[in-house]
Design an enzyme around this catalytic site. Structure first.
Site, short mmCIF file in Angstrom:
data_model
loop_
_atom_site.label_atom_id
_atom_site.label_comp_id
_atom_site.label_asym_id
_atom_site.label_seq_id
_atom_site.Cartn_x
_atom_site.Cartn_y
_atom_site.Cartn_z
N TRP A 103 0.82 -1.21 0.00
CA TRP A 103 0.00 0.00 0.00
C TRP A 103 0.85 1.25 0.00
O TRP A 103 0.54 2.23 -0.67
CB TRP A 103 -0.99 -0.01 1.16
CG TRP A 103 -2.05 -1.03 0.92
CD1 TRP A 103 -2.27 -2.18 1.65
CD2 TRP A 103 -3.02 -1.05 -0.14
NE1 TRP A 103 -3.31 -2.88 1.09
CE2 TRP A 103 -3.79 -2.23 0.01
CE3 TRP A 103 -3.31 -0.19 -1.20
CZ2 TRP A 103 -4.83 -2.55 -0.86
CZ3 TRP A 103 -4.34 -0.52 -2.06
CH2 TRP A 103 -5.08 -1.69 -1.90
N ASP A 172 -1.90 6.76 6.30
CA ASP A 172 -2.93 5.86 5.78
C ASP A 172 -3.21 4.84 6.89
O ASP A 172 -2.36 4.01 7.21
CB ASP A 172 -2.42 5.16 4.52
CG ASP A 172 -3.41 4.14 3.96
OD1 ASP A 172 -4.50 3.96 4.55
OD2 ASP A 172 -3.09 3.52 2.92
N LYS A 196 -12.82 -1.41 6.08
CA LYS A 196 -12.17 -2.41 6.95
C LYS A 196 -12.75 -2.34 8.36
O LYS A 196 -13.45 -3.23 8.77
CB LYS A 196 -10.68 -2.25 6.90
CG LYS A 196 -10.11 -2.90 5.62
CD LYS A 196 -9.15 -2.09 4.86
CE LYS A 196 -8.88 -2.71 3.49
NZ LYS A 196 -8.05 -1.88 2.64
C1 LIG Z 1 -7.49 -1.40 1.56
C2 LIG Z 1 -6.40 -0.42 1.65
C3 LIG Z 1 -6.27 0.64 0.74
C4 LIG Z 1 -7.19 0.81 -0.46
O1 LIG Z 1 -8.39 1.33 -0.08
P1 LIG Z 1 -9.53 1.69 -1.17
O2 LIG Z 1 -10.60 2.25 -0.27
O3 LIG Z 1 -9.89 0.43 -1.85
O4 LIG Z 1 -9.00 2.72 -2.08
C5 LIG Z 1 -5.26 1.56 0.93
N1 LIG Z 1 -4.39 1.43 1.95
C6 LIG Z 1 -4.47 0.42 2.83
C7 LIG Z 1 -3.48 0.32 3.96
C8 LIG Z 1 -5.47 -0.55 2.71
O5 LIG Z 1 -5.56 -1.55 3.58
#
Ligand SMILES: *Cc1c(COP(=O)(O)O)cnc(C)c1O
Length: 361
Positions: A103, A172, A196
């Site tokens: 990511w 993030d 999540k």
């Molecule tokens: C799932 C995830 C993403 C992507 O998220 P989207 O909402 O699908 O754009 C980005 N960063 C991390 C750490 C993730 O787990």
């Protein structure tokens, strides 16, 4: 409730059953309005109340100080990979990024389109099995922010301690959102996809320090501007109505279950159960991650052979343990144990793992 399986999906993923049932009960006729919440104007009194409450509760549950605003945006976490450098990086600025895995690499790739980006630490040398300590970070002059991915969903690693740097952090937090407290004074912006820990897919939740909005870049399309979303309380355009509604319910569920401290404790207990099962298997199950950096949300593990992994995944699914396959880029197994996944599911999985080992030596 019959037919609910143990769902270890990495996202979208398990939501609290009581939240699903509540939404089901009021879905067709929302509070006597004679229509569903998703059929009415986002500027009417019903949705206004839902959105206002979700904003207030998100600040309260995540213990966010008042000099931050919360934004509900579309485009998921990935759009933020672009919006962050577009808004924050000016001429002469650099963006420092910690490359902790899949990511983080995505965030770096997108940011390079908009500014001068460098890697302050690269986890490639340890195959992304740990996070860096503060002294390993190479911060350059004129760095506007250091971007971190607090939990790498695929590699199964998290920061045990926050980087102690002079520049603001941007994080993030998608896969461990509202699962641990944050030292907010270190951060300018925190973001993540909702799907999540927070609700259904279709929304990114962004916390931004208000004082930085005066200096964000204006020469970008309006939807891409944090200052506009903030000044319109996330109602610049039609917001993600259904995710906001569900997020509000998840927040109430979190509050009822002890808030952030409760979520952190639940996560530590569940992670402890699974890593305990791995560590007490005499090497039958192996977790490639450095112990201090083990994720409390995504537990990755291997079996002695790929054949055994295949058999494990098949038998597990038959026994009701779903979505345990590791990400296709790394293989192996992964149990995602987000906030809403019941502790009983994790205990049952740990027992299944011991039993499988016993039968497949
Ligand atoms: C799932 C995830 C993403 C992507 O998220 P989207 O909402 O699908 O754009 C980005 N960063 C991390 C750490 C993730 O787990």
């Amino acid at each position: 409730m019959a037919n609910r399986k143990h769902n270890f999906s990495a996202g979208p993923c398990t939501l609290p059953l009581e939240v699903l049932e509540e939404a089901q009960a009021e879905f067709v006729d929302y509070q006597g309005a004679g229509m569903s919440l998703i059929e009415m104007s986002h500027r009417g009194k019903h949705f206004d109340q839902v959105a206002t409450e979700a904003m207030a509760l998100s600040m309260e549950v995540f213990e966010v100080p008042e000099d931050f605003s919360v934004l509900f945006l579309q485009g998921g976490a990935i759009l933020q990979f672009s919006m962050i450098p577009m808004n924050l990086l000016h001429e002469g600025h650099k963006g420092g990024y910690v490359n902790s895995g899949t990511w983080a690499r995505g965030a770096i790739q997108d940011a390079r389109e908009y500014g001068e980006i460098y890697t302050a630490w690269d986890g490639a040398s340890c195959d992304y099995t740990r996070m860096p300590s503060t002294r390993e970070l190479a911060i350059q002059d004129n760095t506007r922010y250091l971007h971190i991915t607090t939990n790498e969903t695929i590699g199964g690693i998290r920061f045990p301690k926050w980087p102690d740097v002079e520049i603001p952090l941007v994080a993030d937090m998608s896969s461990e959102y509202m699962a641990r407290p944050l030292p907010w004074e270190k951060f300018d912006l925190v973001y993540g996809g909702a799907q999540k820990n927070l609700g259904p897919a279709g929304m990114a939740v962004v916390f931004v320090r208000k004082s930085i909005l005066e200096k964000t870049n204006r020469k970008i399309g309006r939807y891409l501007r944090y200052d506009i979303h903030e000044s319109k309380a996330s109602m610049f355009n039609t917001p993600p109505v259904f995710p906001i509604y569900m997020f509000g319910k998840v927040l109430k569920w979190m509050k009822k279950h002890g808030g952030l401290a409760g979520m952190e404790r639940r996560a530590a207990d569940k992670a402890g159960t699974l890593y305990g099962a791995i560590d007490s298997s005499n090497g039958y199950y192996r977790c490639p991650v450095e112990v201090a950096c083990r994720s409390h949300m995504n537990v990755v593990f291997r079996l002695p052979t790929e054949e055994l992994e295949q058999a494990f995944l098949e038998e597990a699914a038959e026994a009701g343990f779903m979505n345990l396959k590791g990400h296709r880029s790394v293989g192996g197994c992964r149990a995602s144990i987000y906030n809403a996944l019941p502790g009983a599911s994790v205990k049952a999985l740990a027992e299944f793992m011991a039993d499988f080992q016993h039968r497949n030596r």
